[in-house]
Design a protein around this motif. Structure first.
Motif, PDB file in Angstrom:
ATOM      1  N   UNK A   1       0.835  -1.209   0.000  1.00 48.70           N
ATOM      2  CA  UNK A   1       0.000   0.000   0.000  1.00 48.70           C
ATOM      3  C   UNK A   1       0.869   1.257   0.000  1.00 48.70           C
ATOM      4  N   UNK A   2       1.928   1.275   0.802  1.00 47.48           N
ATOM      5  CA  UNK A   2       2.815   2.439   0.865  1.00 47.48           C
ATOM      6  C   UNK A   2       3.585   2.632  -0.437  1.00 47.48           C
ATOM      7  N   UNK A   3       3.876   1.543  -1.148  1.00 52.24           N
ATOM      8  CA  UNK A   3       4.559   1.692  -2.433  1.00 52.24           C
ATOM      9  C   UNK A   3       3.708   2.485  -3.421  1.00 52.24           C
ATOM     10  N   UNK A   4       2.396   2.316  -3.322  1.00 53.05           N
ATOM     11  CA  UNK A   4       1.485   3.048  -4.220  1.00 53.05           C
ATOM     12  C   UNK A   4       1.163   4.433  -3.656  1.00 53.05           C
ATOM     13  N   UNK A   5       0.971   4.521  -2.314  1.00 54.19           N
ATOM     14  CA  UNK A   5       0.623   5.782  -1.652  1.00 54.19           C
ATOM     15  C   UNK A   5       1.648   6.052  -0.545  1.00 54.19           C
ATOM     16  N   UNK A   6       2.777   6.671  -0.889  1.00 54.62           N
ATOM     17  CA  UNK A   6       3.814   6.916   0.130  1.00 54.62           C
ATOM     18  C   UNK A   6       3.336   7.750   1.311  1.00 54.62           C
ATOM     19  N   UNK A   7       2.347   8.598   1.108  1.00 52.04           N
ATOM     20  CA  UNK A   7       1.853   9.430   2.202  1.00 52.04           C
ATOM     21  C   UNK A   7       0.665   8.827   2.927  1.00 52.04           C
ATOM     22  N   UNK A   8       0.490   7.518   2.795  1.00 55.99           N
ATOM     23  CA  UNK A   8      -0.665   6.854   3.387  1.00 55.99           C
ATOM     24  C   UNK A   8      -0.512   6.602   4.869  1.00 55.99           C
ATOM     25  N   UNK A   9      -1.407   5.796   5.403  1.00 57.45           N
ATOM     26  CA  UNK A   9      -1.433   5.499   6.835  1.00 57.45           C
ATOM     27  C   UNK A   9      -0.138   4.825   7.273  1.00 57.45           C
ATOM     28  N   UNK A  10       0.261   5.121   8.514  1.00 55.97           N
ATOM     29  CA  UNK A  10       1.330   4.358   9.129  1.00 55.97           C
ATOM     30  C   UNK A  10       0.781   2.979   9.531  1.00 55.97           C
ATOM     31  N   UNK A  11       1.688   2.081   9.885  1.00 60.64           N
ATOM     32  CA  UNK A  11       1.278   0.692  10.104  1.00 60.64           C
ATOM     33  C   UNK A  11       0.226   0.552  11.205  1.00 60.64           C
ATOM     34  N   UNK A  12       0.405   1.277  12.327  1.00 62.99           N
ATOM     35  CA  UNK A  12      -0.555   1.170  13.434  1.00 62.99           C
ATOM     36  C   UNK A  12      -1.936   1.638  13.006  1.00 62.99           C
ATOM     37  N   UNK A  13      -1.996   2.783  12.294  1.00 59.78           N
ATOM     38  CA  UNK A  13      -3.290   3.282  11.808  1.00 59.78           C
ATOM     39  C   UNK A  13      -3.893   2.325  10.782  1.00 59.78           C
ATOM     40  N   UNK A  14      -3.040   1.767   9.921  1.00 58.98           N
ATOM     41  CA  UNK A  14      -3.499   0.814   8.916  1.00 58.98           C
ATOM     42  C   UNK A  14      -4.193  -0.373   9.588  1.00 58.98           C
ATOM     43  N   UNK A  15      -3.563  -0.901  10.638  1.00 58.85           N
ATOM     44  CA  UNK A  15      -4.133  -2.037  11.365  1.00 58.85           C
ATOM     45  C   UNK A  15      -5.449  -1.651  12.026  1.00 58.85           C
ATOM     46  N   UNK A  16      -5.490  -0.466  12.696  1.00 58.72           N
ATOM     47  CA  UNK A  16      -6.699  -0.036  13.398  1.00 58.72           C
ATOM     48  C   UNK A  16      -7.865   0.130  12.436  1.00 58.72           C
ATOM     49  N   UNK A  17      -7.621   0.753  11.298  1.00 59.52           N
ATOM     50  CA  UNK A  17      -8.705   0.968  10.319  1.00 59.52           C
ATOM     51  C   UNK A  17      -9.170  -0.359   9.725  1.00 59.52           C
ATOM     52  N   UNK A  18      -8.237  -1.260   9.496  1.00 61.54           N
ATOM     53  CA  UNK A  18      -8.641  -2.554   8.935  1.00 61.54           C
ATOM     54  C   UNK A  18      -9.470  -3.353   9.933  1.00 61.54           C
ATOM     55  N   UNK A  19      -9.059  -3.343  11.216  1.00 61.49           N
ATOM     56  CA  UNK A  19      -9.828  -4.066  12.222  1.00 61.49           C
ATOM     57  C   UNK A  19     -11.219  -3.456  12.371  1.00 61.49           C
ATOM     58  N   UNK A  20     -11.323  -2.145  12.297  1.00 60.62           N
ATOM     59  CA  UNK A  20     -12.640  -1.491  12.373  1.00 60.62           C
ATOM     60  C   UNK A  20     -13.508  -1.895  11.183  1.00 60.62           C
TER      61      UNK A  20
END
Length: 504
Positions: free
Chosen positions: A103-122
């Motif tokens: 995901x970061x390779x496509x969107x370098x300014x995207x979520x950090x890993x912790x936020x990525x995990x939190x949003x996915x779990x939600x």
């Protein structure tokens, strides 16, 4: 994240006390048993929204929450396709960290890993699929599978990885496991036999995964069960209902059993050397006994072994009188000689099956041949390359040929007379090969059918008196007209007579 329903009830009570009684912040905190800071936050939000108690009487909790707790303004970061993330996560070896890095390779300014995990779990929580709650009955089913982990057996260069067969009874959670060298059909079936004998009974159904040794064609509606596995189920009067492909929730007990075996049995034994498979299975039994005797987390007063012994084992079906003998199935086309070459032996089948395709079931001791489910032949298994032929499988003319052995012909001619029997004995003694004598004996028997037994006996007596051991002599003697007294009168002695010694 939605707030609890009790929180919304308290907010309504805070609003009612403020508007209807003019209560102070302290009084509201005491009445609602809330910290003053929480009451202050609620009152600030109510004043900012301009709401009165009368306004919210008909509102739902969701409407009130949206008014008092509006969602925070989020940054304009690109949001991943969570559905795609969920699908990719189900693939072997794929992790959330790998997907986040992609995901970061496509969107370098995207979520950090912790936020990525939190949003996915939600997102997972909001899109969770309903799960069917299964009510298990004692002895109704047993789920079987192989563990992903293996067990090293053997010392040094001879060490091999043994497979671990796992079974679990859903009601009690009782776990059985054993090590085998392979996952081949014979070992798969033998593991089931030992499983049933260990349990002392048979459950109502078997729930395997879609291994080829158990299921020939995977289908939820009409699965094709491997013939040998079907034989085992019929022998033990149970049924096979395989799980759907890639649906581990269809056999959650087996999945949990495998996990328990891997964590609490195989992992502790990972560095233990085992010289033989028997030694490995002895260690497995000790660890399994401890696992089944441990208190259950949901029912600390019970154990798997206790529930099985008291509630589940009495409901199992009794074992059949005879142990199941694993076998294999194969299809063969019957050749013109109506014999099948199978695993070190040659076996006859009824000659009426020539050109037809039959099913052959082979066990360690018996070979059985079936046509459309009907048993057509059964033989004791041979390993020495011998040919086994049943007389009933031959056509009539082959049976007739097969019965013409020297002993059989000797007996038939003895029934005709002593001269016929003695003549055949002389023919047999002088033959270069027994089959030559057999052919001559068959000829004598047929001459008896043509000329009668008395005439054959006379002809054989004449051959003996002439010291001749020949079928042709008997044939010519019978073909010649009977001699009369006039024909032989006055012959006497003569120099041109050959005499008996000539024919010897």
């Amino acid at each position: 994240m939605p707030r609890a329903r009790s929180d919304m009830r308290r907010i309504r009570e805070v609003l009612r006390l403020r508007d209807e009684f003019g209560a102070s912040q302290r009084q509201i905190a005491d009445a609602c048993r809330l910290p003053r800071s929480t009451v202050r936050d609620y009152l600030d939000r109510l004043r900012a929204s301009g709401l009165r108690y009368a306004d919210v009487l008909g509102w739902t909790d969701v409407e009130l929450e949206e008014r008092l707790f509006p969602p925070p303004v989020t940054s304009a970061r690109p949001v991943p396709d969570w559905r795609h993330i969920s699908r990719e996560l189900s693939r072997r070896g794929v992790t959330l960290r790998l997907l986040w890095e992609e995901y970061l390779e496509v969107y370098p300014g995207g979520y950090r890993y912790t936020q990525f995990i939190q949003h996915f779990r939600a997102w997972q929580s909001a899109h969770a699929e309903p799960r069917l709650r299964r009510e298990h009955r004692p002895g109704a089913a047993i789920e079987v599978d192989y563990a992903g982990m293996t067990l090293s057996v053997g010392l040094g260069a001879e060490a091999r990885q043994a497979q671990v067969f796992v079974a679990c009874l859903p009601y009690s959670g009782y776990v059985y496991a054993e090590a085998t060298w392979t996952q081949q059909a014979e070992e798969w079936l033998a593991s089931h036999v030992r499983l049933f004998e260990h349990l002392g009974g048979v459950p109502g159904k078997l729930v395997p995964d879609n291994l080829k040794v158990g299921v020939s064609h995977a289908s939820f509606y009409d699965p094709a069960i491997n013939p040998a596995y079907h034989d085992l189920a019929r022998h033990y009067r149970t049924a096979v209902l395989p799980a759907r492909v890639r649906r581990p929730r269809d056999k959650p007990s087996a999945e949990n059993g495998v996990q328990q075996v891997e964590r609490r049995v195989l992992a502790p034994l990972r560095d233990t050397p085992f010289a033989t498979l028997d030694a490995a299975n002895a260690a497995l039994r000790d660890k399994l006994a401890a696992l089944n005797a441990a208190p259950l987390s949901r029912r600390p007063q019970d154990t798997r072994a206790g529930l099985f012994a008291t509630e589940e084992k009495p409901t199992l079906r009794p074992l059949p009188p005879e142990r199941f003998v694993p076998g294999t199935w194969a299809r063969h086309k019957v050749p013109p000689d109506y014999h099948l070459a199978l695993d070190g032996g040659v076996y006859s089948v009824p000659h009426t099956l020539i050109g037809k395709t039959v099913d052959v079931h082979s066990t360690a001791g018996v070979i059985s041949v079936f046509l459309r489910g009907k048993r057509m032949a059964c033989h004791v298994r041979r390993q020495d390359g011998a040919t086994v032929t049943l007389d009933a499988h031959r056509p009539a003319n082959h049976r007739a040929v097969a019965r013409f052995t020297p002993d059989a012909i000797q007996a038939d001619l003895a029934a005709i007379g002593p001269a016929a029997a003695l003549l055949f004995a002389r023919i047999l003694a002088g033959a270069d090969h027994p089959e030559q004598a057999v052919r001559a004996g068959i000829g004598l028997i047929r001459l008896a059918a043509t000329h009668g037994t008395d005439r054959l006996e006379q002809a054989c007596q004449a051959a003996l008196e002439a010291n001749v051991g020949s079928y042709r002599y008997v044939q010519r003697w019978l073909a010649a007209p009977p001699a009369t007294a006039a024909d032989t009168a006055g012959a006497g002695e003569h120099a041109n007579l050959r005499g008996p010694s000539y024919y010897h």
